[in-house]
Design a protein around this motif. Structure first.
Motif, PDB file in Angstrom:
ATOM      1  N   GLU A  83       0.827  -1.208   0.000  1.00 34.06           N
ATOM      2  CA  GLU A  83       0.000   0.000   0.000  1.00 34.06           C
ATOM      3  C   GLU A  83       0.864   1.262   0.000  1.00 34.06           C
ATOM      4  OE1 GLU A  83      -2.490  -0.625   3.421  1.00 34.06           O
ATOM      5  OE2 GLU A  83      -3.961  -1.780   2.273  1.00 34.06           O
ATOM      6  N   ARG A  87       1.013   4.097  -3.005  1.00 36.52           N
ATOM      7  CA  ARG A  87       0.840   5.545  -2.803  1.00 36.52           C
ATOM      8  C   ARG A  87       2.024   6.314  -3.375  1.00 36.52           C
ATOM      9  NH1 ARG A  87      -1.666   3.756   1.935  1.00 36.52           N
ATOM     10  NH2 ARG A  87       0.226   3.867   3.189  1.00 36.52           N
ATOM     11  N   ASP A  90       1.667   6.341  -7.166  1.00 35.70           N
ATOM     12  CA  ASP A  90       0.610   7.277  -7.545  1.00 35.70           C
ATOM     13  C   ASP A  90       1.095   8.718  -7.447  1.00 35.70           C
ATOM     14  OD1 ASP A  90      -1.124   5.184  -8.012  1.00 35.70           O
ATOM     15  OD2 ASP A  90      -2.185   5.380  -6.094  1.00 35.70           O
ATOM     16  N   SER A  91       1.827   9.020  -6.394  1.00 34.65           N
ATOM     17  CA  SER A  91       2.369  10.367  -6.206  1.00 34.65           C
ATOM     18  C   SER A  91       3.352  10.713  -7.313  1.00 34.65           C
ATOM     19  CB  SER A  91       3.048  10.461  -4.837  1.00 34.65           C
ATOM     20  OG  SER A  91       3.688  11.693  -4.689  1.00 34.65           O
TER      21      SER A  91
END
Length: 111
Positions: A83, A87, A90-91
């Motif tokens: 997870e 993230r 995605d960032s």
């Protein structure tokens, strides 16, 4: 199995290596012991010996529960790691897309 620390190994790979230490052979060993204790318990007629065999079965079940708990903890850590990495990706994708948009608008305004 011991895991040699290496800068190229990810935390997930270290977790998998640690999980292998309590892997199928440990489970198989506990199950064999449990089977043997149960077989001896089933054949035993003396009450005191039956109690000893029940304690043997109980210890094997406790060890299998502990092993299962360890594995659940490792899986939870792996999920958390995945997870966190998701993230981060995605960032980075958002930053990359923003930079591309800035490059496109700067390229168009220079024409």
């Amino acid at each position: 199995m011991s895991f040699v620390e290496c800068p190229y190994h990810s935390p997930a790979e270290r977790l998998v290596a640690e999980a292998d230490e309590g892997g199928p052979s440990a489970i198989t060993e506990i199950l064999k012991e449990l089977d043997e204790c149960y077989e001896r318990f089933s054949r035993e007629t003396d009450g005191a010996q039956k109690r000893r065999m029940l304690h043997c079965v109980q210890r094997a079940l406790i060890r299998s529960q502990e092993l299962g708990d360890e594995k659940i903890q490792i899986v939870s850590q792996m999920v958390e790691l995945v997870e966190n990495r998701t993230r981060q990706v995605d960032s980075h994708v958002e930053l990359f897309e923003a930079q591309q948009e800035l490059g496109d608008t700067a390229g168009n305004s220079g024409k």
